[in-house]
Design an enzyme around this catalytic site. Structure first.
Site, short mmCIF file in Angstrom:
data_model
loop_
_atom_site.label_atom_id
_atom_site.label_comp_id
_atom_site.label_asym_id
_atom_site.label_seq_id
_atom_site.Cartn_x
_atom_site.Cartn_y
_atom_site.Cartn_z
N SER A 306 0.81 -1.21 0.00
CA SER A 306 0.00 0.00 0.00
C SER A 306 0.85 1.27 0.00
O SER A 306 1.56 1.56 -0.97
CB SER A 306 -0.95 -0.05 1.20
N ASP A 317 10.24 5.60 -10.18
CA ASP A 317 9.83 6.42 -11.32
C ASP A 317 10.67 7.69 -11.44
O ASP A 317 10.97 8.15 -12.54
CB ASP A 317 8.35 6.78 -11.21
N LYS A 331 -0.84 -4.08 -3.23
CA LYS A 331 -2.12 -3.54 -2.77
C LYS A 331 -2.20 -2.07 -3.19
O LYS A 331 -1.60 -1.20 -2.59
CB LYS A 331 -2.21 -3.68 -1.24
#
Length: 405
Positions: A306, A317, A331
């Protein structure tokens, strides 16, 4: 889970549903015009047939059931049933006491045994994401990926995540017996735990291997960004030249907290955005220009979930640091907390979150740049026995030596 600006909208919808239910029932009682008479389209007629069926059952129970049941109990049961019908382990209805306990826990403290739990997507078993350090569960030796089979005499097969949490919570000083199934061990393991007041400090830090700072974030709550800033300041005062951020066995927490942590680490850009079922972007979260100016690596594993995956995915990224370890849990849904008029509340999955690259983590996880499997599963392994941490140290030492990021 997050408290988002869409809370009012969902609260209004549920308020209208409940109001319709009560209004329809009053219409029957006083022979007023029923609600379906005001609707003409086919969808509305079908909807009101469903509502009529609901109220027929309610009326039948009130008249025939062997015991007297308050209207509030039946309405609460209907709400709970609606949420359970979603078949989503992260959406749940909570009564007043459960809701208050949940709000307290996300603000940093609760009474229980100290386990962060999740649901195995394949088996639907209740599993341990991680024991909270220093708690009864942690001291007893319960490990990540242990399957919680039974709590006292209650079998958890078919139970929801929140039902399991409710069984484990309780007053400080009370005893609870937890039975777990551990991979590689034939018999169930039995743990007799004494509940305690679980005060969560989510960030801990130390110096390791000379000029390397080590920070572990165990979960994301209201105070995590503040604790991280304090830890970074203390380490910078000690002139660290590299940083290891450990997100292993971190079950996640508040989205807002994860975004603030990512903002501390990264330069300017889009961290994450949320998207509803109709592909509408609900929110976008950005970081400013400030960032950690020393080389850092992030440790992740299959129990990083999460909010932890948001931070790890954003680091990847942005190409801000190197990810080391194993693929994360996967998740990637957003839960909204909606308080209801009676004091209870709903935790509802309303969206998925996407990294700046457009990737969804849900069911996919984040893949590390350097894949290193853990050689030993333990709560506090040493550097010598922790292959992932050892690799992180090696990578950072090389970066420090060459002066690269």
């Amino acid at each position: 889970m997050k408290l988002s600006i869409n809370k009012k909208t969902l609260l209004t919808v549920f308020a209208v549903i409940i109001l319709c239910i009560f209004s329809f029932y009053l219409g029957l009682s006083f022979k007023a015009m029923p609600l379906y008479a005001l609707k003409e389209d086919a969808t509305a007629k079908e909807y009101n047939k469903d509502v009529e069926s609901l109220l027929e059952v309610k009326d039948y129970i009130k008249k025939k059931f062997v015991r007297d049941i308050p209207d509030s109990t039946l309405i609460e049961g209907a709400i709970k049933g609606m949420v359970e019908s979603l078949k989503d382990p992260y959406s749940v209805y909570m009564d007043k006491n459960e809701f208050e306990d949940f709000v307290t826990s996300i603000n940093g403290s609760f009474e229980g045994v100290g386990l962060s739990l999740g649901v195995d997507e394949k088996t639907k078993n209740i599993i341990v994401i991680s024991p909270i350090e220093g708690t009864p569960a942690h001291k007893a030796g319960i490990l990540p990926r242990d399957v919680i089979v039974r709590v006292d005499k209650v079998d958890l097969r078919g139970k929801s995540l929140d039902e399991a949490v409710k069984l484990l919570r309780g007053k400080k000083g009370t005893k609870v017996t937890v039975y777990v199934e551990r991979p590689g061990i034939k018999d169930l393991l039995k743990f007799e735990l004494i509940r305690d007041n679980i005060k969560i400090r989510t960030v801990k830090s130390e110096m390791i291997e000379g000029q390397i700072g080590y920070i572990k974030i165990t979960s994301f709550d209201t105070y995590t960004p503040q604790e991280l800033n304090e830890a970074l300041k203390n380490l910078k005062d000690k002139k660290i030249k590299g940083l290891i951020l450990d997100l292993r066995n971190n079950p996640g927490g508040a989205l807002d907290s994860a975004v603030k942590v990512a903002d501390i680490l990264l330069g300017k850009g889009l961290i994450v955005y949320t998207e509803d079922k109709n592909k509408n972007r609900l929110e976008e979260f950005y970081s400013d220009e400030s960032k950690v100016e020393i080389p850092f690596v992030v440790l992740i594993n299959e129990n990083s979930a999460s909010a932890a995956e948001i931070v790890a995915g954003a680091v990847k990224d942005f190409k801000a640091g190197l990810l080391i370890g194993e693929k994360t849990f996967g998740k990637g849904t957003v839960q909204e907390l909606v308080p209801l008029a009676g004091g209870g509340g709903i935790k509802l999955t309303i969206a998925k979150y996407y990294l700046s690259s457009g990737r969804s983590i849900d069911g996919e996880g984040v893949i590390p740049d350097v894949v290193i499997k853990a050689e030993e599963e333990s709560v506090n392994p040493s550097i010598e026995k922790d292959a992932q941490l050892k690799k992180a140290v090696e990578v950072l030492k090389a970066k420090i030596k060459t002066g690269s990021n």
